[in-house]
Motif scaffolding. Sequence first.
Motif, PDB file in Angstrom:
ATOM      1  N   GLU A   1     -22.941 -28.132  47.317  1.00 27.73           N
ATOM      2  CA  GLU A   1     -23.079 -27.101  48.353  1.00 27.73           C
ATOM      3  C   GLU A   1     -24.523 -26.604  48.295  1.00 27.73           C
ATOM      4  O   GLU A   1     -25.230 -26.867  47.310  1.00 27.73           O
ATOM      5  CB  GLU A   1     -22.129 -25.912  48.086  1.00 27.73           C
ATOM      6  CG  GLU A   1     -20.645 -26.248  48.223  1.00 27.73           C
ATOM      7  CD  GLU A   1     -19.737 -25.058  47.889  1.00 27.73           C
ATOM      8  OE1 GLU A   1     -20.184 -23.901  48.054  1.00 27.73           O
ATOM      9  OE2 GLU A   1     -18.612 -25.293  47.436  1.00 27.73           O
ATOM     10  N   GLU A   2     -24.937 -25.878  49.297  1.00 26.11           N
ATOM     11  CA  GLU A   2     -26.303 -25.359  49.325  1.00 26.11           C
ATOM     12  C   GLU A   2     -26.639 -24.586  48.052  1.00 26.11           C
ATOM     13  O   GLU A   2     -27.759 -24.635  47.560  1.00 26.11           O
ATOM     14  CB  GLU A   2     -26.493 -24.421  50.545  1.00 26.11           C
ATOM     15  CG  GLU A   2     -27.203 -25.042  51.726  1.00 26.11           C
ATOM     16  CD  GLU A   2     -28.409 -25.906  51.345  1.00 26.11           C
ATOM     17  OE1 GLU A   2     -29.404 -25.322  50.889  1.00 26.11           O
ATOM     18  OE2 GLU A   2     -28.339 -27.153  51.496  1.00 26.11           O
ATOM     19  N   ASP A   3     -25.623 -23.862  47.559  1.00 28.09           N
ATOM     20  CA  ASP A   3     -25.879 -23.010  46.394  1.00 28.09           C
ATOM     21  C   ASP A   3     -25.041 -23.430  45.182  1.00 28.09           C
ATOM     22  O   ASP A   3     -24.739 -22.614  44.320  1.00 28.09           O
ATOM     23  CB  ASP A   3     -25.591 -21.542  46.750  1.00 28.09           C
ATOM     24  CG  ASP A   3     -24.143 -21.325  47.169  1.00 28.09           C
ATOM     25  OD1 ASP A   3     -23.428 -22.336  47.373  1.00 28.09           O
ATOM     26  OD2 ASP A   3     -23.716 -20.159  47.270  1.00 28.09           O
ATOM     27  N   LEU A   4     -24.645 -24.701  45.127  1.00 28.40           N
ATOM     28  CA  LEU A   4     -23.825 -25.109  43.983  1.00 28.40           C
ATOM     29  C   LEU A   4     -24.099 -26.553  43.543  1.00 28.40           C
ATOM     30  O   LEU A   4     -24.054 -27.479  44.353  1.00 28.40           O
ATOM     31  CB  LEU A   4     -22.323 -24.981  44.295  1.00 28.40           C
ATOM     32  CG  LEU A   4     -21.435 -25.141  43.052  1.00 28.40           C
ATOM     33  CD1 LEU A   4     -21.411 -23.864  42.222  1.00 28.40           C
ATOM     34  CD2 LEU A   4     -20.020 -25.535  43.430  1.00 28.40           C
TER      35      LEU A   4
ATOM     36  N   ALA B   1     -14.873 -13.103  39.543  1.00 28.74           N
ATOM     37  CA  ALA B   1     -15.070 -14.527  39.863  1.00 28.74           C
ATOM     38  C   ALA B   1     -15.711 -14.686  41.236  1.00 28.74           C
ATOM     39  O   ALA B   1     -15.584 -13.812  42.093  1.00 28.74           O
ATOM     40  CB  ALA B   1     -13.739 -15.254  39.829  1.00 28.74           C
ATOM     41  N   LYS B   2     -16.395 -15.804  41.432  1.00 23.90           N
ATOM     42  CA  LYS B   2     -16.831 -16.171  42.787  1.00 23.90           C
ATOM     43  C   LYS B   2     -15.648 -16.906  43.399  1.00 23.90           C
ATOM     44  O   LYS B   2     -15.467 -18.106  43.167  1.00 23.90           O
ATOM     45  CB  LYS B   2     -18.041 -17.097  42.717  1.00 23.90           C
ATOM     46  CG  LYS B   2     -19.300 -16.452  42.127  1.00 23.90           C
ATOM     47  CD  LYS B   2     -20.415 -17.511  42.048  1.00 23.90           C
ATOM     48  CE  LYS B   2     -21.677 -16.919  41.474  1.00 23.90           C
ATOM     49  NZ  LYS B   2     -22.724 -17.942  41.231  1.00 23.90           N
ATOM     50  N   GLN B   3     -14.852 -16.158  44.147  1.00 25.99           N
ATOM     51  CA  GLN B   3     -13.581 -16.726  44.651  1.00 25.99           C
ATOM     52  C   GLN B   3     -13.792 -18.029  45.425  1.00 25.99           C
ATOM     53  O   GLN B   3     -12.970 -18.936  45.373  1.00 25.99           O
ATOM     54  CB  GLN B   3     -12.869 -15.706  45.546  1.00 25.99           C
ATOM     55  CG  GLN B   3     -12.339 -14.468  44.820  1.00 25.99           C
ATOM     56  CD  GLN B   3     -11.143 -14.736  43.911  1.00 25.99           C
ATOM     57  OE1 GLN B   3     -11.152 -14.396  42.734  1.00 25.99           O
ATOM     58  NE2 GLN B   3     -10.107 -15.348  44.446  1.00 25.99           N
ATOM     59  N   ASP B   4     -14.932 -18.084  46.148  1.00 25.99           N
ATOM     60  CA  ASP B   4     -15.157 -19.254  47.013  1.00 25.99           C
ATOM     61  C   ASP B   4     -15.610 -20.499  46.235  1.00 25.99           C
ATOM     62  O   ASP B   4     -15.795 -21.559  46.822  1.00 25.99           O
ATOM     63  CB  ASP B   4     -16.162 -18.921  48.118  1.00 25.99           C
ATOM     64  CG  ASP B   4     -17.529 -18.594  47.547  1.00 25.99           C
ATOM     65  OD1 ASP B   4     -17.610 -18.071  46.417  1.00 25.99           O
ATOM     66  OD2 ASP B   4     -18.544 -18.874  48.223  1.00 25.99           O
ATOM     67  N   LYS B   5     -15.805 -20.356  44.928  1.00 29.29           N
ATOM     68  CA  LYS B   5     -16.218 -21.520  44.132  1.00 29.29           C
ATOM     69  C   LYS B   5     -15.086 -22.051  43.237  1.00 29.29           C
ATOM     70  O   LYS B   5     -15.201 -23.132  42.650  1.00 29.29           O
ATOM     71  CB  LYS B   5     -17.422 -21.171  43.230  1.00 29.29           C
ATOM     72  CG  LYS B   5     -18.634 -20.657  43.970  1.00 29.29           C
ATOM     73  CD  LYS B   5     -19.226 -21.692  44.921  1.00 29.29           C
ATOM     74  CE  LYS B   5     -20.487 -21.189  45.586  1.00 29.29           C
ATOM     75  NZ  LYS B   5     -20.644 -21.666  46.958  1.00 29.29           N
ATOM     76  N   LEU B   6     -14.031 -21.284  43.140  1.00 27.80           N
ATOM     77  CA  LEU B   6     -12.981 -21.667  42.178  1.00 27.80           C
ATOM     78  C   LEU B   6     -12.269 -22.956  42.567  1.00 27.80           C
ATOM     79  O   LEU B   6     -11.722 -23.652  41.716  1.00 27.80           O
ATOM     80  CB  LEU B   6     -11.956 -20.530  42.028  1.00 27.80           C
ATOM     81  CG  LEU B   6     -12.503 -19.251  41.389  1.00 27.80           C
ATOM     82  CD1 LEU B   6     -11.407 -18.181  41.316  1.00 27.80           C
ATOM     83  CD2 LEU B   6     -13.056 -19.509  39.999  1.00 27.80           C
ATOM     84  N   HIS B   7     -12.291 -23.267  43.872  1.00 26.57           N
ATOM     85  CA  HIS B   7     -11.579 -24.478  44.300  1.00 26.57           C
ATOM     86  C   HIS B   7     -12.146 -25.729  43.646  1.00 26.57           C
ATOM     87  O   HIS B   7     -11.468 -26.746  43.532  1.00 26.57           O
ATOM     88  CB  HIS B   7     -11.593 -24.603  45.834  1.00 26.57           C
ATOM     89  CG  HIS B   7     -12.949 -24.857  46.405  1.00 26.57           C
ATOM     90  ND1 HIS B   7     -13.396 -26.119  46.717  1.00 26.57           N
ATOM     91  CD2 HIS B   7     -13.974 -24.009  46.697  1.00 26.57           C
ATOM     92  CE1 HIS B   7     -14.631 -26.045  47.194  1.00 26.57           C
ATOM     93  NE2 HIS B   7     -15.000 -24.781  47.200  1.00 26.57           N
TER      94      HIS B   7
END
Lengths: 275, 249
Positions: free
Chosen positions: A207-210, B29-35
Amino acid sequence: MVGLGFRRDIHNEILDLDNDAKPDFVELAPENWMRFGGYWGSIFKKIKEKYPIICHGLSLSIGSPDDIDDEFLDELNLFFAKAEPLIYSEHLSYSKCDNAHIYDLLPIPFRQDAVNHIVERIKYVQDKLERKIALENVSYYSPIGAEMTEQDFLSQILEKSDCNLLLDVNNVYVNAFNHKYDAKEFLDNIPLDRVSYIHIAGHDKVEEDLIIDTHGQDIIDPVFDLFEWTIAKIKPVPVLLERDFNMPEIEVLIGEMNRIRQIAKSVWGDNYVVK
Amino acid sequence: MLLNKETKDLQSKLTEYVRNGKLPLIKGAKQDKLHHYRRLVYNIIFNSLSNAYPISSGLLGEERWKELVDEFFINHNPQDPQIWSFPFELYEYVLKSDYSLKSGKSYLNDLLFFEWIEMEVYAMEDTEIDKYIQLAKKLEIKDNFVLNPYIKMFSFEYPVFRKEEKIEEMEKGKYFIICFRDIDTFKVHYLEVDALSMIFIENLYDNNGNLKISLDLTSELINAELEIKNIFPLIEVLNDKGIILGIRE
């Protein structure tokens, strides 16, 4: 010493390497070789004859809320008697929770009670295995209920438990990118005198930031640069090229090992020998 | 334990999520990264099971196989620290949960076991094998055999090992199978035998290859006097296949 992860899909190629192309050691996961006979048992004997071994574990789950598995430690000890590893390293993460193995590395909450819990567990494991272990700073994609910084969490664990650090340079790069901190500042604030082993690998930006630490790409220049910057601050230690997926031709891996060797020699001297 | 309940609960929540895919609110948590964690863990589990059971997963079809893996990963706590041997737990789960009956695939228990046992025998730990000499043309009752240690014996309700038959058309019955690893090539083979042969072979293994004891016990069980000449053809086959390696020196 520059080593290579021993992957089954390229086992013949690794066993055939000689002279300058030959890694100085290989790393393998004890969980993938314990209690194995037959063909893979015969390959293990060949590995042992040809290469020094470093063991990098997967299932110790040092950060787990569950109890340490004594039976598993006994199995490890039996395997170590055969493998005679130079180092046993594991991950500063958890992979078992609520009595279930999940076979991947989950991030531990950066909290004081977790530090205390893990320090006790490391001491217990080191006693049972009668050796110091090296713990790897893992990559993570989200913090979980953090109450302290990653560097404080890591530093406290290393200092209080008297274990070593397997410094994964790529993970520092990945975490610095994902969580927007300065990689060099992070490294300046952890006890680098504890580093006994280094990993270096490639990753994927998803992702852009990951960035995900996939071990599925070539190492990028900024990670090589961070490696060079880091090793100038520490004593010589073994360095491993990690490549687990999207395997290239063996020549590409040899090329990456050679680049690591050149950097190591330029910083640590021509004849750097790890004791 | 030095871990607080709140910290433990955070760890449990994340683990539950990667197992069941239902995303809870996790503090800090960064909820949008947990997936990504769910995806990475699920892929490991799914690939491990699919690689261990290529025939079973193919026969169930993509959708039903995924449903089974999902159900298994939610309801079953994997116990094996070694991922290569963890797929055996799926077989145990299917057996215990009567999944094969519920799914209308009554052969599934046998098929999963058939696929698993090949892996297990292939990987069996090496062991010292006693010295032996070739089998003589004429056996003597005092002979002691050295046996291939890399072996499993079992029975099936369906002949899932017969590659030439369509599984859906297989007849229910009682089939006795020996699965063994060649001591030189490491290849895994199967041998189908009849019930009497299975009893004799089990007796051989239970009695360290002692011919006389194995014959006596088998005779006792079938209530008939077995002699060497009755069993010699079977012994020749077992020797030829590499199950009986030779006569103990």
